[in-house]
Scaffold this motif. Structure first.
Motif, PDB file in Angstrom:
ATOM      1  N   TRP A  70     -24.174  -0.527 -12.929  1.00  0.00           N
ATOM      2  CA  TRP A  70     -23.166   0.507 -12.680  1.00  0.00           C
ATOM      3  C   TRP A  70     -23.193   1.548 -13.788  1.00  0.00           C
ATOM      4  O   TRP A  70     -22.971   2.727 -13.552  1.00  0.00           O
ATOM      5  CB  TRP A  70     -21.774  -0.141 -12.573  1.00  0.00           C
ATOM      6  CG  TRP A  70     -20.744   0.801 -12.046  1.00  0.00           C
ATOM      7  CD1 TRP A  70     -19.826   1.500 -12.782  1.00  0.00           C
ATOM      8  CD2 TRP A  70     -20.537   1.178 -10.683  1.00  0.00           C
ATOM      9  NE1 TRP A  70     -19.068   2.281 -11.944  1.00  0.00           N
ATOM     10  CE2 TRP A  70     -19.483   2.100 -10.655  1.00  0.00           C
ATOM     11  CE3 TRP A  70     -21.146   0.809  -9.476  1.00  0.00           C
ATOM     12  CZ2 TRP A  70     -19.004   2.662  -9.470  1.00  0.00           C
ATOM     13  CZ3 TRP A  70     -20.668   1.374  -8.304  1.00  0.00           C
ATOM     14  CH2 TRP A  70     -19.619   2.288  -8.306  1.00  0.00           C
ATOM     15  N   THR A  71     -23.465   1.086 -15.048  1.00  0.00           N
ATOM     16  CA  THR A  71     -23.589   2.033 -16.161  1.00  0.00           C
ATOM     17  C   THR A  71     -24.889   1.731 -16.920  1.00  0.00           C
ATOM     18  O   THR A  71     -25.537   0.724 -16.658  1.00  0.00           O
ATOM     19  CB  THR A  71     -22.409   1.903 -17.168  1.00  0.00           C
ATOM     20  OG1 THR A  71     -22.566   0.673 -17.884  1.00  0.00           O
ATOM     21  CG2 THR A  71     -21.064   1.925 -16.483  1.00  0.00           C
ATOM     22  N   ASP A  72     -25.206   2.561 -17.902  1.00  0.00           N
ATOM     23  CA  ASP A  72     -26.447   2.333 -18.665  1.00  0.00           C
ATOM     24  C   ASP A  72     -26.272   1.271 -19.752  1.00  0.00           C
ATOM     25  O   ASP A  72     -27.178   1.026 -20.537  1.00  0.00           O
ATOM     26  CB  ASP A  72     -26.968   3.656 -19.251  1.00  0.00           C
ATOM     27  CG  ASP A  72     -25.948   4.303 -20.170  1.00  0.00           C
ATOM     28  OD1 ASP A  72     -24.853   3.706 -20.352  1.00  0.00           O
ATOM     29  OD2 ASP A  72     -26.226   5.396 -20.701  1.00  0.00           O
ATOM     30  N   GLN A  73     -25.102   0.666 -19.801  1.00  0.00           N
ATOM     31  CA  GLN A  73     -24.843  -0.376 -20.795  1.00  0.00           C
ATOM     32  C   GLN A  73     -25.213  -1.766 -20.289  1.00  0.00           C
ATOM     33  O   GLN A  73     -24.962  -2.771 -20.952  1.00  0.00           O
ATOM     34  CB  GLN A  73     -23.350  -0.381 -21.174  1.00  0.00           C
ATOM     35  CG  GLN A  73     -22.889   0.843 -21.929  1.00  0.00           C
ATOM     36  CD  GLN A  73     -23.686   1.029 -23.205  1.00  0.00           C
ATOM     37  OE1 GLN A  73     -23.738   0.142 -24.045  1.00  0.00           O
ATOM     38  NE2 GLN A  73     -24.349   2.179 -23.324  1.00  0.00           N
ATOM     39  N   ALA A  74     -25.792  -1.824 -19.088  1.00  0.00           N
ATOM     40  CA  ALA A  74     -26.001  -3.128 -18.450  1.00  0.00           C
ATOM     41  C   ALA A  74     -27.134  -3.916 -19.080  1.00  0.00           C
ATOM     42  O   ALA A  74     -28.222  -3.383 -19.323  1.00  0.00           O
ATOM     43  CB  ALA A  74     -26.278  -2.934 -16.974  1.00  0.00           C
ATOM     44  N   TYR A  75     -26.876  -5.211 -19.317  1.00  0.00           N
ATOM     45  CA  TYR A  75     -27.948  -6.133 -19.708  1.00  0.00           C
ATOM     46  C   TYR A  75     -28.392  -6.898 -18.458  1.00  0.00           C
ATOM     47  O   TYR A  75     -29.576  -7.023 -18.172  1.00  0.00           O
ATOM     48  CB  TYR A  75     -27.427  -7.094 -20.779  1.00  0.00           C
ATOM     49  CG  TYR A  75     -28.352  -8.248 -21.057  1.00  0.00           C
ATOM     50  CD1 TYR A  75     -29.686  -8.019 -21.420  1.00  0.00           C
ATOM     51  CD2 TYR A  75     -27.911  -9.571 -20.942  1.00  0.00           C
ATOM     52  CE1 TYR A  75     -30.548  -9.084 -21.661  1.00  0.00           C
ATOM     53  CE2 TYR A  75     -28.769 -10.633 -21.193  1.00  0.00           C
ATOM     54  CZ  TYR A  75     -30.084 -10.385 -21.544  1.00  0.00           C
ATOM     55  OH  TYR A  75     -30.936 -11.425 -21.775  1.00  0.00           O
ATOM     56  N   LYS A  76     -27.423  -7.384 -17.693  1.00  0.00           N
ATOM     57  CA  LYS A  76     -27.710  -8.085 -16.432  1.00  0.00           C
ATOM     58  C   LYS A  76     -26.690  -7.648 -15.396  1.00  0.00           C
ATOM     59  O   LYS A  76     -25.600  -7.179 -15.736  1.00  0.00           O
ATOM     60  CB  LYS A  76     -27.542  -9.604 -16.610  1.00  0.00           C
ATOM     61  CG  LYS A  76     -28.463 -10.242 -17.624  1.00  0.00           C
ATOM     62  CD  LYS A  76     -29.744 -10.722 -16.992  1.00  0.00           C
ATOM     63  CE  LYS A  76     -30.585 -11.464 -18.036  1.00  0.00           C
ATOM     64  NZ  LYS A  76     -31.923 -11.717 -17.581  1.00  0.00           N
ATOM     65  N   VAL A  77     -27.050  -7.834 -14.136  1.00  0.00           N
ATOM     66  CA  VAL A  77     -26.069  -7.655 -13.065  1.00  0.00           C
ATOM     67  C   VAL A  77     -26.070  -8.930 -12.234  1.00  0.00           C
ATOM     68  O   VAL A  77     -27.129  -9.446 -11.876  1.00  0.00           O
ATOM     69  CB  VAL A  77     -26.379  -6.422 -12.193  1.00  0.00           C
ATOM     70  CG1 VAL A  77     -25.367  -6.303 -11.047  1.00  0.00           C
ATOM     71  CG2 VAL A  77     -26.357  -5.151 -13.024  1.00  0.00           C
ATOM     72  N   LEU A  78     -24.877  -9.453 -11.996  1.00  0.00           N
ATOM     73  CA  LEU A  78     -24.748 -10.709 -11.269  1.00  0.00           C
ATOM     74  C   LEU A  78     -24.073 -10.462  -9.925  1.00  0.00           C
ATOM     75  O   LEU A  78     -23.086  -9.738  -9.854  1.00  0.00           O
ATOM     76  CB  LEU A  78     -23.894 -11.707 -12.062  1.00  0.00           C
ATOM     77  CG  LEU A  78     -24.128 -11.784 -13.571  1.00  0.00           C
ATOM     78  CD1 LEU A  78     -23.122 -12.751 -14.200  1.00  0.00           C
ATOM     79  CD2 LEU A  78     -25.550 -12.230 -13.876  1.00  0.00           C
ATOM     80  N   LYS A  79     -24.633 -11.062  -8.911  1.00  0.00           N
ATOM     81  CA  LYS A  79     -23.965 -11.009  -7.609  1.00  0.00           C
ATOM     82  C   LYS A  79     -23.050 -12.229  -7.568  1.00  0.00           C
ATOM     83  O   LYS A  79     -23.520 -13.358  -7.698  1.00  0.00           O
ATOM     84  CB  LYS A  79     -25.000 -11.074  -6.494  1.00  0.00           C
ATOM     85  CG  LYS A  79     -24.416 -10.830  -5.131  1.00  0.00           C
ATOM     86  CD  LYS A  79     -25.506 -10.872  -4.086  1.00  0.00           C
ATOM     87  CE  LYS A  79     -24.877 -10.970  -2.713  1.00  0.00           C
ATOM     88  NZ  LYS A  79     -25.787 -11.484  -1.728  1.00  0.00           N
ATOM     89  N   VAL A  80     -21.751 -11.988  -7.460  1.00  0.00           N
ATOM     90  CA  VAL A  80     -20.818 -13.109  -7.554  1.00  0.00           C
ATOM     91  C   VAL A  80     -20.315 -13.531  -6.182  1.00  0.00           C
ATOM     92  O   VAL A  80     -20.177 -12.702  -5.279  1.00  0.00           O
ATOM     93  CB  VAL A  80     -19.621 -12.797  -8.485  1.00  0.00           C
ATOM     94  CG1 VAL A  80     -20.032 -12.819  -9.923  1.00  0.00           C
ATOM     95  CG2 VAL A  80     -18.977 -11.463  -8.148  1.00  0.00           C
TER      96      VAL A  80
END
Lengths: 461, 72
Positions: A70-80
């Motif tokens: 969603w932003t450039d600060q992401a390390y990982k994205v999790l589908k919950v």
């Protein structure tokens, strides 16, 4: 912001480690770069697996950050995994809040075995999924540092221990204080409301009464926190002490107005069986995926839906009915039923930051189908709600409706009218049908044997 | 009894005097809650130790008694 709209979920803003957002109706959790070290430890140490195995944490799947961040600060994205129905501590009965508290401490203990600790202990981080209280905030962990204190101690006392103590030692309805105090019940307030005898209980004396005194005494003082250290052993001792404090709290319950409804009703076993059979037939006809049972009492009819694999939320006003419903739910290991406390004449409102942090009952709907059995006379007669307004309410919360009309000559209505003047000349079956036809098509109506009542199946066009 | 209380108070006092490394947390533990936690943890540490010790002793004897004699 609800899951239906794209954007960051409105309750997800306090913790800088990440946040939940919705995209095309699917929920994702962004893990920020600042949390990388802790997230990696959670996943690589075996803690994540251990918590899933113990059914204490909501599962997730990692998706490609390049595509989903969603932003450039992401390390990982999790589908919950989506929680079927978000509920709040002020809607839980005593045993639900107690189970959530014990889950939190159990998670803390397991985390300790893997070199991690909880960094928050908000009751809002626990949700009932498949009948179990699960932690839904995957980012609640941080690496344990030798000598550190248990950071969420104050929050745990405010969110869990204080309300449970008040419910158990003073009045079970005091859970509603959580609706006013969104970060848990202030300990000085809990201390002043608890009976004097609780000063003799070591756990409540220390974690609530003396804790409140200590907060007051040090309110405007800073102490050099760096010069204090808690050994691993004392840390574990504190968690163990809190756990036994929670375990000791019991609510014996009391006889409430509707707690024994099914025994005290004017239905014979035969009529009750006919009503159950008819409700089941209607459910089989419309095949909903999500049901609200309003005025569910101990959930007899909710179970007709949940036993069919339909996600069912079973609401009642009476703390004892919800308690009995939940205990049965636990005893039978039911996965599709969630009993909750709700006052339909004053349902949970939007509260918290910008009135968007905890959502109202209406915003968490609508359901496919609502059950309103032996309910309408309480709304119309006990609470003076005109039939038109009742129909309008159901129009907002469901697409189809299984509703029982209880006429004036019914003994239960006569009982409600016995102590007051009958000002309800408009309360007739004809008026009921007319008002509900404004929003619904009356598909079926069945007279219930041995009573004056009629059961309807209504559906929106 | 008095001895035990003294011991508990002492352990609390000793622990509360130990230095600690700095930490950054997004929740504010609050000064009053912080100190209370240190004191309670100090006090319950001893009884927690006793509880674990007793549990281990019971477990040891339970294992000893339930162990079947080996057949030669």
């Amino acid at each position: 912001m609800t899951a239906a709209e794209n954007g960051i979920i409105s309750s997800s803003f306090r913790d800088p480690s990440g946040f939940i957002f919705s995209r095309n109706g699917i929920l994702y959790r962004q893990v920020n770069l600042t949390y990388q070290e802790h997230y990696d430890h959670l996943m690589q140490s075996g803690l994540y697996e251990a918590l899933l195995q113990a059914e204490l944490l909501i599962p997730h799947q990692e998706v490609d950050p390049a595509q989903y961040a969603w932003t450039d600060q992401a390390y990982k994205v999790l589908k919950v995994e989506t929680v079927p129905f978000i509920s709040y501590p002020y809607e839980w009965c005593f045993s639900q809040l107690k189970a959530a508290a014990l889950s939190t401490l159990k998670i803390q203990k397991i985390a300790g075995d893997f070199g991690m600790t909880l960094k928050d202990s908000s009751a809002y981080n626990i949700q009932f999924v498949r009948g179990k209280p699960l932690l839904i905030d995957t980012l609640s962990f941080e690496k344990y540092r030798e000598g550190q204190i248990w950071v969420p101690y104050r929050q745990f006392c405010q969110h869990f221990l204080a309300p449970l103590a008040l419910m158990s030692q003073r009045d079970v309805r005091l859970n509603r204080l959580l609706q006013i105090y969104i970060d848990g019940i202030p300990l000085d307030l809990a201390s002043s409301l608890l009976p004097l005898r609780t000063w003799l209980k070591p756990a409540l004396l220390s974690h609530i009464h003396l804790h409140a005194k200590s907060q007051k005494r040090l309110a405007n003082k800073t102490i050099n926190k760096d010069s204090y250290k808690l050994s691993r052993f004392n840390f574990a001792g504190l968690i163990d002490h809190l756990e036994s404090a929670i375990l000791k709290l019991r609510w014996r319950g009391q006889k409430t107005e509707w707690g024994h409804y099914y025994e005290a009703t004017n239905y014979s076993t035969e009529s009750l069986d006919q009503k159950k059979q008819q409700v089941a037939e209607f459910l089989d006809q419309i095949r909903p995926k999500f049901v609200f049972d309003l005025g569910a009492n101990t959930g007899l009819f909710s179970r007709l839906a949940s036993a069919r694999g339909i996600q069912t939320v079973s609401f009642d006003l009476d703390p004892m009915a919800v308690e009995l419903n939940y205990l049965e739910n636990q005893q039978k290991g039911e996965t599709h039923l969630l009993p909750l406390l709700l006052d339909l004449t004053n349902p949970s409102a939007n509260i918290g930051w910008e009135n968007q942090e905890r959502l109202s009952f209406l915003e968490r709907g609508p359901a496919d189908t609502a059950l309103a059995l032996a309910l309408i006379h309480h709304l119309a007669i006990s609470n003076n709600v005109p039939l038109g307004k009742i129909a309008h309410f159901f129009n907002r919360i469901c697409d189809s409706l299984i509703i029982e009309f209880v006429p004036k000559q019914d003994s239960q209505v006569q009982r409600l009218l016995s102590s007051r003047e009958d000002i309800f000349s408009g309360y007739t079956q004809e008026a009921f049908e007319r008002e509900f036809e404004q929003y619904f098509r009356l598909r079926h109506s069945v007279k219930l044997n041995g009573s004056e009542r009629t059961l309807y199946l209504m559906q929106k066009e | 009894m008095k001895q035990i209380i003294n011991l508990l108070l002492l352990s609390g006092l000793i622990l509360s005097l130990l230095p600690q490394e700095a930490q950054a947390a997004y929740l504010d533990p609050g000064s009053g809650s912080f100190l209370m936690q240190i004191i309670i943890a100090g006090l319950v540490g001893f009884s927690f130790f006793a509880k674990l010790f007793w549990k281990n002793i019971k477990l040891f004897f339970a294992n000893l008694l339930s162990r079947e004699p080996k057949q030669e």
